[in-house]
Design an enzyme around this catalytic site. Sequence first.
Site, PDB file in Angstrom:
ATOM      1  N   ARG A  23       5.908  -8.587  -7.222  1.00  0.00           N
ATOM      2  CA  ARG A  23       5.125  -8.572  -8.456  1.00  0.00           C
ATOM      3  C   ARG A  23       3.947  -7.617  -8.266  1.00  0.00           C
ATOM      4  O   ARG A  23       2.958  -7.967  -7.636  1.00  0.00           O
ATOM      5  CB  ARG A  23       4.644  -9.991  -8.776  1.00  0.00           C
ATOM      6  CG  ARG A  23       3.622 -10.055  -9.902  1.00  0.00           C
ATOM      7  CD  ARG A  23       3.349 -11.484 -10.361  1.00  0.00           C
ATOM      8  NE  ARG A  23       2.985 -12.393  -9.295  1.00  0.00           N
ATOM      9  CZ  ARG A  23       1.766 -12.473  -8.745  1.00  0.00           C
ATOM     10  NH1 ARG A  23       0.812 -11.650  -9.127  1.00  0.00           N
ATOM     11  NH2 ARG A  23       1.515 -13.357  -7.800  1.00  0.00           N
ATOM     12  N   HIS A  31      -0.486 -12.181 -11.519  1.00  0.00           N
ATOM     13  CA  HIS A  31       0.390 -13.244 -12.018  1.00  0.00           C
ATOM     14  C   HIS A  31       0.428 -13.230 -13.543  1.00  0.00           C
ATOM     15  O   HIS A  31       1.499 -13.279 -14.153  1.00  0.00           O
ATOM     16  CB  HIS A  31      -0.110 -14.591 -11.507  1.00  0.00           C
ATOM     17  CG  HIS A  31       0.630 -15.763 -12.046  1.00  0.00           C
ATOM     18  ND1 HIS A  31       1.944 -16.024 -11.743  1.00  0.00           N
ATOM     19  CD2 HIS A  31       0.238 -16.758 -12.892  1.00  0.00           C
ATOM     20  CE1 HIS A  31       2.331 -17.132 -12.364  1.00  0.00           C
ATOM     21  NE2 HIS A  31       1.320 -17.588 -13.075  1.00  0.00           N
ATOM     22  N   TYR A  36      -6.005 -12.845  -3.103  1.00  0.00           N
ATOM     23  CA  TYR A  36      -5.002 -13.353  -2.147  1.00  0.00           C
ATOM     24  C   TYR A  36      -4.070 -12.281  -1.596  1.00  0.00           C
ATOM     25  O   TYR A  36      -3.159 -12.591  -0.845  1.00  0.00           O
ATOM     26  CB  TYR A  36      -4.179 -14.482  -2.786  1.00  0.00           C
ATOM     27  CG  TYR A  36      -3.523 -14.144  -4.106  1.00  0.00           C
ATOM     28  CD1 TYR A  36      -2.288 -13.496  -4.161  1.00  0.00           C
ATOM     29  CD2 TYR A  36      -4.141 -14.479  -5.313  1.00  0.00           C
ATOM     30  CE1 TYR A  36      -1.684 -13.195  -5.367  1.00  0.00           C
ATOM     31  CE2 TYR A  36      -3.547 -14.193  -6.533  1.00  0.00           C
ATOM     32  CZ  TYR A  36      -2.314 -13.544  -6.552  1.00  0.00           C
ATOM     33  OH  TYR A  36      -1.725 -13.247  -7.752  1.00  0.00           O
TER      34      TYR A  36
END
Length: 380
Positions: free
Chosen positions: A271, A275, A284
């Site tokens: 990805r 998100h 992260y």
Amino acid sequence: MTVIEQRGAYRPTPPPAWQPRTDPAPLLPDPEPYRVLGTEAAAKTDPELLRTLYAQLVRGRRYNAQATALTKQGRLAVYPSSTGQEACEVAAALVLKEQDWLFPSYRDTLAVVARGVDPVEALTLLRGDWHTGYDPYEHRVAPLCTPLATQLPHAVGLAHAARLKGDDVVALAMVGDGGSSEGDFHEALNFAAVWQAPVVFLVQNNGFAISVPLAKQTAAPSLAHKAVGYGMPGRLVDGNDAAAVHEVLSDAVRHARAGGGPTLVEAITYRVDAHTNADDATRYRGDAEVETWRQHDPIQLLEHELTERGWLDEAGIEAARQDAETMAAALRERMNQDPALDPMDLFAHVYAEPTSQLREQRDQLRAELEAEAESEGAHR
């Protein structure tokens, strides 16, 4: 007296007649993700298929970019981008026949559009205007599923029912790596294998369940290995290799259609975007990791293969880009129009036969709207 205390009842090892129900060896995935692009297998692929995949990837990338921009303009409430995962999205839609069903997750808007659903209707749920936004029966596409993995048992149920009726139908259910940690994932795979339902599970392993890396979800060698525990084949594929994903999914769909039962396919992808537009991915993961995956971009991989083999020229590349821009412009224009919404539509298409509670809520809202209209009329 317990069973162990009964004389001669306890055996430290199973009786000699015990044997596995299924030979696990044929079910095991390859040790490395299967690839086509950049290998000798690419020469045997259909050039027209590769050009179709390429055009759809370019179109899908532009769709993702335009939808993301619409969130910044307030025209979409949220958009989970599938940038970097376009090969999985497009291949999942293209391997199905007209009578087959696609069961998408919330990130699979691109697969829904590639299946033939109107681009604006595919975004209607994410806009907050409708329960689904499109008629699932028209294109055999289930509603975009926001709860994790709940669409998987539905796919199994539909596929099993179709087989009992004698219908030539295969269901393809899409889910992320995060969804593989849900109970619905286990239940769906277990039922599918026991019933030998004609269903294909596509896990897009994009590295993170929001901010949780895969290593903190499972200690399995791969998600594809989980298939063995249920008694179905597991396939591991390079999810950014459009040709490979299409081939593996095609094989799985043919296997299911022929009565061979379900297959679990794990596509290794990434990805690239956050998100959703509400996520800060820098908390992260680092830029270097993202950049590494950008070098393995599905569009670049396919474009390089096509041009190297003389199957695509600059005119073809430009035509694909122009088609994508035309689609984006139309999407932008239509999404900038304020839709005419009827609040009473909230109660439509919830149940085939509305429940008493739903009827009560509908009547209450209708009364409130009528009272509000009368109040506004009295003040004019």
